[in-house]
Design a protein around this motif. Structure first.
Motif, PDB file in Angstrom:
ATOM      1  N   ARG A 189       0.803  -1.225   0.000  1.00  0.00           N
ATOM      2  CA  ARG A 189       0.000   0.000   0.000  1.00  0.00           C
ATOM      3  C   ARG A 189       0.838   1.278   0.000  1.00  0.00           C
ATOM      4  NH1 ARG A 189      -5.074  -1.852   3.921  1.00  0.00           N
ATOM      5  NH2 ARG A 189      -5.930  -3.343   2.377  1.00  0.00           N
ATOM      6  N   ASP A 190       1.872   1.339   0.831  1.00  0.00           N
ATOM      7  CA  ASP A 190       2.675   2.562   0.885  1.00  0.00           C
ATOM      8  C   ASP A 190       3.367   2.846  -0.449  1.00  0.00           C
ATOM      9  OD1 ASP A 190       1.904   3.287   3.388  1.00  0.00           O
ATOM     10  OD2 ASP A 190       3.683   2.485   4.402  1.00  0.00           O
ATOM     11  N   PRO A 191       4.052   1.857  -1.057  1.00  0.00           N
ATOM     12  CA  PRO A 191       4.662   2.160  -2.358  1.00  0.00           C
ATOM     13  C   PRO A 191       3.636   2.488  -3.438  1.00  0.00           C
ATOM     14  CG  PRO A 191       4.974  -0.163  -1.780  1.00  0.00           C
ATOM     15  CD  PRO A 191       4.475   0.526  -0.561  1.00  0.00           C
ATOM     16  N   LEU A 192       2.473   1.817  -3.408  1.00  0.00           N
ATOM     17  CA  LEU A 192       1.446   2.124  -4.409  1.00  0.00           C
ATOM     18  C   LEU A 192       0.896   3.529  -4.202  1.00  0.00           C
ATOM     19  CD1 LEU A 192      -0.344   1.275  -6.768  1.00  0.00           C
ATOM     20  CD2 LEU A 192      -1.954   0.300  -5.102  1.00  0.00           C
ATOM     21  N   LYS A 193       0.669   3.909  -2.964  1.00  0.00           N
ATOM     22  CA  LYS A 193       0.171   5.259  -2.667  1.00  0.00           C
ATOM     23  C   LYS A 193       1.126   6.320  -3.190  1.00  0.00           C
ATOM     24  CE  LYS A 193      -1.382   8.189   1.160  1.00  0.00           C
ATOM     25  NZ  LYS A 193      -1.600   8.265   2.637  1.00  0.00           N
ATOM     26  N   ASP A 194       2.416   6.117  -2.960  1.00  0.00           N
ATOM     27  CA  ASP A 194       3.413   7.079  -3.437  1.00  0.00           C
ATOM     28  C   ASP A 194       3.400   7.175  -4.965  1.00  0.00           C
ATOM     29  OD1 ASP A 194       5.842   8.811  -3.027  1.00  0.00           O
ATOM     30  OD2 ASP A 194       6.769   7.193  -4.173  1.00  0.00           O
ATOM     31  N   LEU A 195       3.345   6.044  -5.627  1.00  0.00           N
ATOM     32  CA  LEU A 195       3.319   6.025  -7.096  1.00  0.00           C
ATOM     33  C   LEU A 195       2.090   6.747  -7.630  1.00  0.00           C
ATOM     34  CD1 LEU A 195       4.408   2.327  -7.701  1.00  0.00           C
ATOM     35  CD2 LEU A 195       5.670   4.340  -8.479  1.00  0.00           C
ATOM     36  N   LEU A 196       0.938   6.475  -7.045  1.00  0.00           N
ATOM     37  CA  LEU A 196      -0.298   7.079  -7.528  1.00  0.00           C
ATOM     38  C   LEU A 196      -0.331   8.581  -7.274  1.00  0.00           C
ATOM     39  CD1 LEU A 196      -2.841   4.352  -6.383  1.00  0.00           C
ATOM     40  CD2 LEU A 196      -2.218   4.899  -8.745  1.00  0.00           C
ATOM     41  N   GLN A 197       0.110   8.993  -6.108  1.00  0.00           N
ATOM     42  CA  GLN A 197       0.088  10.425  -5.803  1.00  0.00           C
ATOM     43  C   GLN A 197       1.001  11.204  -6.747  1.00  0.00           C
ATOM     44  OE1 GLN A 197       1.019  10.466  -1.570  1.00  0.00           O
ATOM     45  NE2 GLN A 197      -1.145  10.704  -1.047  1.00  0.00           N
ATOM     46  N   ARG A 198       2.153  10.627  -7.051  1.00  0.00           N
ATOM     47  CA  ARG A 198       3.057  11.309  -7.980  1.00  0.00           C
ATOM     48  C   ARG A 198       2.506  11.289  -9.397  1.00  0.00           C
ATOM     49  NH1 ARG A 198       8.027   8.955  -8.453  1.00  0.00           N
ATOM     50  NH2 ARG A 198       7.620   7.139  -7.145  1.00  0.00           N
ATOM     51  N   ALA A 199       1.917  10.170  -9.792  1.00  0.00           N
ATOM     52  CA  ALA A 199       1.344  10.087 -11.132  1.00  0.00           C
ATOM     53  C   ALA A 199       0.178  11.049 -11.299  1.00  0.00           C
ATOM     54  CB  ALA A 199       0.882   8.660 -11.415  1.00  0.00           C
ATOM     55  N   TYR A 200      -0.684  11.140 -10.297  1.00  0.00           N
ATOM     56  CA  TYR A 200      -1.863  11.996 -10.382  1.00  0.00           C
ATOM     57  C   TYR A 200      -1.542  13.481 -10.179  1.00  0.00           C
ATOM     58  CZ  TYR A 200      -4.770   7.745  -9.915  1.00  0.00           C
ATOM     59  OH  TYR A 200      -5.377   6.521 -10.095  1.00  0.00           O
ATOM     60  N   HIS A 247      -6.152   7.820 -20.284  1.00  0.00           N
ATOM     61  CA  HIS A 247      -4.728   7.989 -19.978  1.00  0.00           C
ATOM     62  C   HIS A 247      -4.490   7.879 -18.471  1.00  0.00           C
ATOM     63  CE1 HIS A 247      -3.613  10.192 -23.982  1.00  0.00           C
ATOM     64  NE2 HIS A 247      -3.903   8.913 -24.136  1.00  0.00           N
ATOM     65  N   ASN A 248      -5.401   8.441 -17.669  1.00  0.00           N
ATOM     66  CA  ASN A 248      -5.289   8.291 -16.225  1.00  0.00           C
ATOM     67  C   ASN A 248      -5.427   6.821 -15.826  1.00  0.00           C
ATOM     68  OD1 ASN A 248      -5.385  10.911 -14.271  1.00  0.00           O
ATOM     69  ND2 ASN A 248      -6.230  11.412 -16.279  1.00  0.00           N
ATOM     70  N   LEU A 249      -6.296   6.109 -16.513  1.00  0.00           N
ATOM     71  CA  LEU A 249      -6.483   4.691 -16.205  1.00  0.00           C
ATOM     72  C   LEU A 249      -5.217   3.891 -16.511  1.00  0.00           C
ATOM     73  CD1 LEU A 249      -9.671   2.652 -16.707  1.00  0.00           C
ATOM     74  CD2 LEU A 249      -7.521   1.678 -17.474  1.00  0.00           C
ATOM     75  N   THR A 268      -0.362   1.046 -14.638  1.00  0.00           N
ATOM     76  CA  THR A 268       1.104   0.985 -14.603  1.00  0.00           C
ATOM     77  C   THR A 268       1.612   1.026 -13.169  1.00  0.00           C
ATOM     78  OG1 THR A 268       1.216   2.076 -16.768  1.00  0.00           O
ATOM     79  CG2 THR A 268       3.220   2.105 -15.418  1.00  0.00           C
ATOM     80  N   ALA A 269       0.973   1.841 -12.314  1.00  0.00           N
ATOM     81  CA  ALA A 269       1.364   1.879 -10.899  1.00  0.00           C
ATOM     82  C   ALA A 269       1.108   0.525 -10.237  1.00  0.00           C
ATOM     83  CB  ALA A 269       0.601   2.984 -10.176  1.00  0.00           C
ATOM     84  N   PHE A 270      -0.022  -0.103 -10.551  1.00  0.00           N
ATOM     85  CA  PHE A 270      -0.281  -1.446 -10.011  1.00  0.00           C
ATOM     86  C   PHE A 270       0.814  -2.425 -10.423  1.00  0.00           C
ATOM     87  CE2 PHE A 270      -4.997  -0.524  -9.486  1.00  0.00           C
ATOM     88  CZ  PHE A 270      -5.054  -0.877  -8.144  1.00  0.00           C
ATOM     89  N   PRO A 300      -2.792  -7.820 -16.967  1.00  0.00           N
ATOM     90  CA  PRO A 300      -4.241  -8.022 -17.135  1.00  0.00           C
ATOM     91  C   PRO A 300      -5.011  -7.705 -15.849  1.00  0.00           C
ATOM     92  CG  PRO A 300      -3.030  -9.843 -18.094  1.00  0.00           C
ATOM     93  CD  PRO A 300      -2.038  -9.050 -17.304  1.00  0.00           C
ATOM     94  N   GLU A 301      -4.481  -8.138 -14.707  1.00  0.00           N
ATOM     95  CA  GLU A 301      -5.134  -7.866 -13.435  1.00  0.00           C
ATOM     96  C   GLU A 301      -5.099  -6.368 -13.116  1.00  0.00           C
ATOM     97  OE1 GLU A 301      -2.714 -10.106 -13.872  1.00  0.00           O
ATOM     98  OE2 GLU A 301      -3.872 -11.961 -13.764  1.00  0.00           O
ATOM     99  N   ALA A 302      -3.984  -5.709 -13.459  1.00  0.00           N
ATOM    100  CA  ALA A 302      -3.849  -4.280 -13.195  1.00  0.00           C
ATOM    101  C   ALA A 302      -4.884  -3.479 -13.981  1.00  0.00           C
ATOM    102  CB  ALA A 302      -2.442  -3.810 -13.557  1.00  0.00           C
ATOM    103  N   LEU A 303      -5.084  -3.847 -15.242  1.00  0.00           N
ATOM    104  CA  LEU A 303      -6.098  -3.162 -16.048  1.00  0.00           C
ATOM    105  C   LEU A 303      -7.497  -3.391 -15.479  1.00  0.00           C
ATOM    106  CD1 LEU A 303      -4.991  -3.717 -19.757  1.00  0.00           C
ATOM    107  CD2 LEU A 303      -5.209  -1.535 -18.560  1.00  0.00           C
TER     108      LEU A 303
END
Length: 261
Positions: free
Chosen positions: A52-63, A83-85, A90-92, A100-103
């Protein structure tokens, strides 16, 4: 036919003005911030605790998420929903989820977030404060001198129509170009397509947007450089717009006067 002026300086003759929506017509940052935060929260629920912590960081920077603001040049502010999707998927992947699961997870998250998106919920109309200050007076000026207006946005048609309808703006706009049109912005051909639909010459249009991609698209499409204007007033952080494009800090800085061939 009219002459467009910025702070009293003539910019050129125009028959139409093409407007970006989010960050130009609309003060969309509060809604986009809520939407991005909802997407982050829902994404974190899909992964194990240690991810969760690494994913949160990736998403916050991406968004482009900051403490109480959205980066006006980030994908939440500028890019289309798909594009946001893709950025979300990609963060997942970067925290170990298969593509496939990430999409699939990203689609699920976006659908759940969309269901509570205040910009689209029919029974939750937008507050009047979400239009940029002075917009109605500016649109009235354009209408009086016969200058046509259009929206060119990376929102979908439902989002554009909801915004215009909720604020009583639909009658001011004779053209709409959304993320569902092809090509879509920032392809210069999107400008050509919109102008062709409206029956106006690209060289006699102004375009007003809050992103460098808007301004580059306008000039590449053939809109004269002085008529590709950057709008700065809709974000907590001033958009990093490229000079020497003319910058508009308030709609009251713009004016039009009739001109004759």
């Amino acid at each position: 036919m009219a002459e467009l002026l910025l702070r009293g300086t003539e910019l050129g003759a125009i028959d139409a003005v093409l407007f970006d929506k989010d960050g130009t017509l609309s003060i969309s940052e509060p809604q986009l911030l809520t939407l991005a935060e909802a997407r982050v929260f829902l994404c974190l629920e899909q992964v194990s605790v240690e991810r969760r912590d690494p994913l949160k960081d990736l998403l916050q920077r991406a968004y482009g998420l900051k403490s109480d603001a959205i980066c006006p040049a980030g994908i939440t502010a500028v890019a289309s929903r798909d594009h946001n999707l893709i950025a979300t998927a990609t963060a997942f992947v970067q925290v170990g989820v298969g593509w496939p699961e990430a999409l699939a997870l990203s689609e699920q998250v976006f659908a759940e977030a969309d269901a509570v998106d205040a910009r689209r919920t029919a029974d939750s109309p937008l507050p009047t404060s979400s239009t940029t200050e002075g917009l109605f007076l500016w649109l009235e000026q354009l209408q009086v001198v016969g200058v046509r207006c259009a929206v060119i946005s990376n929102d979908d048609m439902a989002g554009i129509e909801h915004f215009l309808g909720a604020h009583g703006l639909r009658g001011y706009f004779s053209g709409l170009w959304s993320a569902e049109h092809r090509p879509r912005k920032p392809d210069p051909a999107a400008v050509h397509g919109l102008c062709a639909e409206m029956g106006v010459d690209v060289s006699r249009c102004a375009l007003i947007g809050d992103a460098n991609s808007d301004l580059r698209m306008a000039v590449a499409a053939g809109i004269p450089h002085p008529l590709a204007l950057g709008y700065t007033a809709a974000w907590r952080t001033t958009p990093p717009l490229a000079e020497p494009h003319p910058l508009v800090h308030a709609w009251s800085e713009l004016s039009v006067r009739p001109s004759f061939p």
